[in-house]
Design a protein around this motif. Structure first.
Motif, PDB file in Angstrom:
ATOM      1  N   ARG A   1       0.841  -1.211   0.000  1.00 59.69           N
ATOM      2  CA  ARG A   1       0.000   0.000   0.000  1.00 59.69           C
ATOM      3  C   ARG A   1       0.873   1.256   0.000  1.00 59.69           C
ATOM      4  O   ARG A   1       0.608   2.202  -0.739  1.00 59.69           O
ATOM      5  CB  ARG A   1      -0.946   0.004   1.199  1.00 59.69           C
ATOM      6  CG  ARG A   1      -2.171  -0.850   1.035  1.00 59.69           C
ATOM      7  CD  ARG A   1      -3.210  -0.604   2.113  1.00 59.69           C
ATOM      8  NE  ARG A   1      -2.708  -0.818   3.464  1.00 59.69           N
ATOM      9  CZ  ARG A   1      -2.625  -1.996   4.076  1.00 59.69           C
ATOM     10  NH1 ARG A   1      -3.030  -3.088   3.451  1.00 59.69           N
ATOM     11  NH2 ARG A   1      -2.161  -2.090   5.308  1.00 59.69           N
ATOM     12  N   ASP A   2       1.907   1.274   0.840  1.00 59.25           N
ATOM     13  CA  ASP A   2       2.806   2.432   0.901  1.00 59.25           C
ATOM     14  C   ASP A   2       3.468   2.669  -0.451  1.00 59.25           C
ATOM     15  O   ASP A   2       3.601   3.804  -0.901  1.00 59.25           O
ATOM     16  CB  ASP A   2       3.887   2.240   1.966  1.00 59.25           C
ATOM     17  CG  ASP A   2       3.345   2.353   3.381  1.00 59.25           C
ATOM     18  OD1 ASP A   2       2.191   2.810   3.554  1.00 59.25           O
ATOM     19  OD2 ASP A   2       4.095   1.991   4.309  1.00 59.25           O
ATOM     20  N   LEU A   3       3.862   1.605  -1.106  1.00 59.58           N
ATOM     21  CA  LEU A   3       4.522   1.708  -2.416  1.00 59.58           C
ATOM     22  C   LEU A   3       3.555   2.252  -3.466  1.00 59.58           C
ATOM     23  O   LEU A   3       3.924   3.106  -4.273  1.00 59.58           O
ATOM     24  CB  LEU A   3       5.048   0.328  -2.819  1.00 59.58           C
ATOM     25  CG  LEU A   3       6.023   0.264  -3.981  1.00 59.58           C
ATOM     26  CD1 LEU A   3       7.270   1.075  -3.691  1.00 59.58           C
ATOM     27  CD2 LEU A   3       6.393  -1.187  -4.268  1.00 59.58           C
ATOM     28  N   GLU A   4       2.322   1.776  -3.444  1.00 62.63           N
ATOM     29  CA  GLU A   4       1.323   2.218  -4.421  1.00 62.63           C
ATOM     30  C   GLU A   4       0.951   3.682  -4.212  1.00 62.63           C
ATOM     31  O   GLU A   4       0.560   4.372  -5.161  1.00 62.63           O
ATOM     32  CB  GLU A   4       0.084   1.339  -4.337  1.00 62.63           C
ATOM     33  CG  GLU A   4       0.321  -0.055  -4.882  1.00 62.63           C
ATOM     34  CD  GLU A   4      -0.820  -1.022  -4.565  1.00 62.63           C
ATOM     35  OE1 GLU A   4      -1.837  -0.575  -4.005  1.00 62.63           O
ATOM     36  OE2 GLU A   4      -0.657  -2.207  -4.886  1.00 62.63           O
ATOM     37  N   ASN A   5       1.045   4.174  -2.986  1.00 62.21           N
ATOM     38  CA  ASN A   5       0.676   5.566  -2.685  1.00 62.21           C
ATOM     39  C   ASN A   5       1.798   6.565  -2.961  1.00 62.21           C
ATOM     40  O   ASN A   5       1.603   7.757  -2.757  1.00 62.21           O
ATOM     41  CB  ASN A   5       0.216   5.675  -1.229  1.00 62.21           C
ATOM     42  CG  ASN A   5      -1.101   4.961  -0.997  1.00 62.21           C
ATOM     43  OD1 ASN A   5      -1.932   4.879  -1.894  1.00 62.21           O
ATOM     44  ND2 ASN A   5      -1.285   4.435   0.194  1.00 62.21           N
ATOM     45  N   LYS A   6       2.939   6.088  -3.379  1.00 62.53           N
ATOM     46  CA  LYS A   6       4.065   6.998  -3.656  1.00 62.53           C
ATOM     47  C   LYS A   6       4.048   7.445  -5.094  1.00 62.53           C
ATOM     48  O   LYS A   6       3.553   6.867  -5.959  1.00 62.53           O
ATOM     49  CB  LYS A   6       5.394   6.321  -3.326  1.00 62.53           C
ATOM     50  CG  LYS A   6       5.538   6.154  -1.837  1.00 62.53           C
ATOM     51  CD  LYS A   6       6.902   5.609  -1.491  1.00 62.53           C
ATOM     52  CE  LYS A   6       6.962   5.470   0.016  1.00 62.53           C
ATOM     53  NZ  LYS A   6       8.241   5.198   0.536  1.00 62.53           N
TER      54      LYS A   6
END
Length: 170
Positions: free
Chosen positions: A165-170
């Protein structure tokens, strides 16, 4: 910051030249082309994955997997693509692949001086469990031995989902 999400797939013989170029620039004691060729040919208990954008390989990881244990043996990202989440994408893909092969525990060695990589591994739930004195033959630097707990447990699956999720939100 992940500028463009790479495609992550299994390495083929056609990838060896590009992978070896990254390896030579990234490591002081690089693997040979022959080593990568053997990794591709002998793929029953080992797997190499590449991250690519278009037709350009920008990173790779290799690992062994035997029974419930996976051992990450090599990770490198081209210098021009570092700090963009590429190593994170590669580790997520490697862990997914390992889980699909019945692996429950992951291990790796990392140079004592490579704190950047250590932080990445800690983010993935790896914990230092020992030291291999003089492990690296180029300068006899110590290797830190890192292990995970059971990567199929709820703790780790939640952790990996959070990293995704963190990666997709960057």
């Amino acid at each position: 910051m992940l500028v463009m999400k790479p495609e992550v797939r299994r390495m083929t013989m056609n990838d060896v030249d590009q992978v070896h170029d990254i390896e030579r620039r990234a490591h002081s004691n690089p693997w040979s082309k022959l080593t990568f060729q053997r990794e591709v040919i002998g793929s029953h208990h080992n797997t190499c994955l590449v991250a690519e954008i278009g037709e350009r390989i920008i990173g790779f990881t290799c690992m062994y997997h035997i029974l419930e244990e996976g051992h990450i043996t090599n990770v490198a990202v081209d210098a021009s693509h570092q700090n963009r989440g590429i190593a994170t994408c590669l580790l997520l893909a490697a862990i997914d692949y390992a889980c699909g092969r019945g692996v429950k525990y992951m291990t790796l060695e990392v140079r004592k001086s490579n704190t950047k990589a250590q932080h990445l591994y800690i983010k993935f739930g790896f914990r230092m469990k020992g030291i291999r004195k003089g492990y690296y033959t180029d300068n006899y630097e110590d290797a830190l031995i890192f292990w995970t707990g059971d990567i199929t447990s709820e703790y780790y699956t939640d952790l990996f989902d959070e990293i995704r999720r963190d990666l997709e939100n960057k």
